[in-house]
Design a protein around this motif. Structure first.
Motif, PDB file in Angstrom:
ATOM      1  N   ARG A  37       0.823  -1.223   0.000  1.00  0.00           N
ATOM      2  CA  ARG A  37       0.000   0.000   0.000  1.00  0.00           C
ATOM      3  C   ARG A  37       0.851   1.265   0.000  1.00  0.00           C
ATOM      4  O   ARG A  37       0.410   2.322  -0.406  1.00  0.00           O
ATOM      5  CB  ARG A  37      -0.945   0.018   1.188  1.00  0.00           C
ATOM      6  N   TYR A  38       2.055   1.183   0.497  1.00  0.00           N
ATOM      7  CA  TYR A  38       2.927   2.346   0.519  1.00  0.00           C
ATOM      8  C   TYR A  38       3.515   2.651  -0.865  1.00  0.00           C
ATOM      9  O   TYR A  38       3.964   3.750  -1.120  1.00  0.00           O
ATOM     10  CB  TYR A  38       4.079   2.137   1.504  1.00  0.00           C
ATOM     11  N   PHE A  39       3.532   1.673  -1.751  1.00  0.00           N
ATOM     12  CA  PHE A  39       4.165   1.853  -3.041  1.00  0.00           C
ATOM     13  C   PHE A  39       3.192   2.078  -4.182  1.00  0.00           C
ATOM     14  O   PHE A  39       3.595   2.183  -5.314  1.00  0.00           O
ATOM     15  CB  PHE A  39       5.043   0.635  -3.360  1.00  0.00           C
ATOM     16  N   LYS A  40       1.925   2.151  -3.899  1.00  0.00           N
ATOM     17  CA  LYS A  40       0.954   2.417  -4.958  1.00  0.00           C
ATOM     18  C   LYS A  40       0.940   3.913  -5.250  1.00  0.00           C
ATOM     19  O   LYS A  40       0.871   4.740  -4.345  1.00  0.00           O
ATOM     20  CB  LYS A  40      -0.450   1.969  -4.560  1.00  0.00           C
ATOM     21  N   PHE A  41       0.992   4.243  -6.513  1.00  0.00           N
ATOM     22  CA  PHE A  41       0.949   5.636  -6.917  1.00  0.00           C
ATOM     23  C   PHE A  41      -0.328   5.885  -7.692  1.00  0.00           C
ATOM     24  O   PHE A  41      -0.732   5.077  -8.529  1.00  0.00           O
ATOM     25  CB  PHE A  41       2.150   5.976  -7.802  1.00  0.00           C
ATOM     26  N   LYS A  42      -0.934   6.989  -7.433  1.00  0.00           N
ATOM     27  CA  LYS A  42      -2.146   7.355  -8.169  1.00  0.00           C
ATOM     28  C   LYS A  42      -1.742   8.270  -9.318  1.00  0.00           C
ATOM     29  O   LYS A  42      -0.989   9.222  -9.127  1.00  0.00           O
ATOM     30  CB  LYS A  42      -3.142   8.066  -7.274  1.00  0.00           C
TER      31      LYS A  42
END
Length: 110
Positions: free
Chosen positions: A99-104
Motif C-alpha cells: 500500500r505504501y508503493f501504490k501511486f495514483k
C-alpha cells in the motif's frame, strides 16, 4: 558626556550562584511550594517543631536536588530529558507494505 552601562550579558542564560536557566526556576518554585506548605500546616494547628523539621528537610532536599541536577545534566538537560521521553521507541506500521508503493496517476481533464 554621559557614560552608560552596557549590558554585556545579552544572549546568555540567567545564572545565580551556579544555577542556570530552568534549574533556577525549579529551585525558586520548590522553595515557594515548601513555604506555602509550611504555612498551611502551621495554620491547621500542627506542632511548630514538626513544621520546622518539614521545612528544613524539604528545603534542603530541594537545594540538594536542583544543584545535583544542574551539575549532572547542564544548562539544557531537563529539556533534553523531556524530549527523549516524548520520542517514540519504535514506529508502528499497520498497513500492508504494498500500500505504501501504490501511486495514483492524475487523470486528464479537458
Amino acid at each position: 558626556m554621559n557614560k552608560y552601562n552596557i549590558n554585556k550579558g545579552i544572549g546568555k542564560t540567567v545564572e545565580f550562584k551556579g544555577l542556570k536557566a530552568q534549574y533556577l526556576f525549579l529551585f525558586a518554585g520548590g522553595l515557594l511550594g515548601i513555604l506555602i506548605l509550611i504555612m498551611i500546616l502551621y495554620m491547621t494547628g500542627i506542632n511548630s517543631y514538626i513544621c520546622l523539621f518539614i521545612g528544613i528537610g524539604g528545603s534542603s532536599l530541594i537545594v540538594w536536588q536542583t544543584f545535583s541536577l544542574n551539575k549532572k545534566y547542564g544548562e539544557h538537560g531537563l529539556m533534553k530529558i523531556s524530549a527523549h521521553k516524548r520520542h517514540p521507541h519504535y514506529i508502528i506500521c499497520r498497513k500492508a507494505i504494498h500500500r505504501y508503493f501504490k501511486f495514483k496517476t492524475k487523470s486528464k481533464e479537458l
